[in-house]
Design a protein around this motif. Structure first.
Motif, mmCIF file in Angstrom:
data_model
loop_
_atom_site.group_PDB
_atom_site.id
_atom_site.type_symbol
_atom_site.label_atom_id
_atom_site.label_comp_id
_atom_site.label_asym_id
_atom_site.label_seq_id
_atom_site.Cartn_x
_atom_site.Cartn_y
_atom_site.Cartn_z
ATOM 1 N N GLN A 1 1.668 2.345 5.800
ATOM 2 C CA GLN A 1 1.230 1.289 6.748
ATOM 3 C C GLN A 1 2.291 -0.109 6.700
ATOM 4 O OE1 GLN A 1 -3.327 1.751 6.733
ATOM 5 N NE2 GLN A 1 -2.576 1.353 8.931
ATOM 6 N N ARG B 1 -1.512 4.746 10.052
ATOM 7 C CA ARG B 1 -1.725 5.446 8.846
ATOM 8 C C ARG B 1 -0.947 6.998 9.095
ATOM 9 N NH1 ARG B 1 -3.800 7.211 3.910
ATOM 10 N NH2 ARG B 1 -4.707 5.285 2.846
ATOM 11 N N ASP C 1 0.767 -1.039 0.126
ATOM 12 C CA ASP C 1 0.030 -0.050 0.021
ATOM 13 C C ASP C 1 1.011 1.188 -0.027
ATOM 14 O OD1 ASP C 1 -1.896 -1.878 -0.044
ATOM 15 O OD2 ASP C 1 -2.636 -1.222 1.972
ATOM 16 N N ASP D 1 0.339 3.875 1.671
ATOM 17 C CA ASP D 1 0.055 4.909 2.826
ATOM 18 C C ASP D 1 1.240 4.942 4.084
ATOM 19 O OD1 ASP D 1 -0.703 2.271 3.700
ATOM 20 O OD2 ASP D 1 -2.701 2.891 4.139
HETATM 21 MG MG MG Z 1 -4.044 1.719 4.713
#
Ligand code: MG
Ligand code: UDP
Length: 267
Positions: A104, A207, A100, A102
């Protein structure tokens, strides 16, 4: 043109993203640092799924700075599955890592995921966010979702929907991910004949920028997707086994009633 196995980079990192302008520079720098430290040949595919912020402008800047970066842009939001699928079609690497955008998922996990595919000969290795940094409204339904998916698929993973996963090149070239099916890629891979599926505990972080793109409806839609994927995989080539079974059942259910009517006719 498709590259030969030897001329492929060792790793393709595929990143689906929607409105992640703040995270992208940090994410790419971090991936580059890991790749350089381990002397991997690599490419980063940033798939912009119709962002409305300045993500595409940021991607263009990153592509200029680093020739290993490539950008793909959708003209509207098609969803994470479509972004992953497009990344899979474009990826050249011997091993494909998805993560991902973001922050994370940690790029520090990449070397071990790569090793598991190359040396332990897994087709797919899925991350397991054992200690999650998500709100409780997400962690509890997630546990239920994983238990149901395990029961339906017979695949013993703890965290089907983890964005951080590694695949052998052939796997991504022989599966199709569409709709909202990104949650079930291990199931799709298993039914495509890639059954060596492993798991690695991975670090998960809260996040840092922006907010989640999926609400609670993900759990309801996710379950319906699981039903449809089970149906399609089991009965696509033999629909009569499904519809025919229903037909026979309703025939048996209806027949005694009709016989009674028949008798009455002759009394
Ligand atoms: Mg996420
Ligand atoms: N994402 C995407 N298209 C969408 C929704 C999300 O490409 O329609 C990307 C998003 O930018 C992120 C990843 O998919 O890189 C996971 O999304 P998110 O972090 O919102 O999901 P969560 O962590 O809450 O499960």
């Amino acid at each position: 043109m498709e590259k030969t196995s030897a001329s492929r980079p060792q790793i393709s990192v595929v990143v689906p993203l929607l409105n992640e302008e703040e995270s992208l520079p940090e994410l790419c720098q971090w991936i580059e640092k890991v790749m350089v430290a381990h002397q991997f040949t690599y490419e980063i595919l940033l798939v912009d799924d119709g962002s409305r912020d300045n993500s595409w402008g940021v991607i263009q800047g990153l592509v200029k700075q680093n020739p290993a970066c490539r950008g793909i842009r959708f003209n509207r939001n098609y969803g994470k599955s479509a972004a992953l699928n497009t990344g899979f079609r474009a990826a050249q690497g011997q091993v494909i890592i998805t993560m991902d955008a973001d922050l994370q998922d940690s790029p520090d996990e990449i070397p071990e995921l790569y090793r598991m595919i190359r040396e332990e000969r897994y087709d797919l290795v899925s991350g397991w966010k054992k200690k999650r940094h998500d709100p409780i409204t997400k962690t509890i339904p997630t546990k239920l979702f994983n238990a149901v998916t395990r029961a339906f698929s017979g695949i013993h993973l703890h965290d089907f929907n983890c964005g951080l996963k590694a695949y052998r090149h052939q796997v991504v070239k022989n599966i199709e991910v569409y709709g909202e099916m990104h949650r079930y890629i291990p199931v799709i891979a298993k039914w495509a004949g890639y059954g060596r599926i492993g798991e690695k505990v991975v670090l998960h972080q809260a996040r840092k920028y922006g907010k989640t793109k999926f609400g609670l409806s993900r759990f309801l839609y996710g379950f319906l997707d699981l039903l449809s994927i089970t149906f399609v995989s089991k009965f696509r080539k033999r629909p009569m086994h499904f519809f025919g079974s229903f037909g026979i059942l309703s025939f048996c259910w209806g027949t005694p009633g009709r016989l009674v009517d028949f008798d009455q006719l002759f009394i």
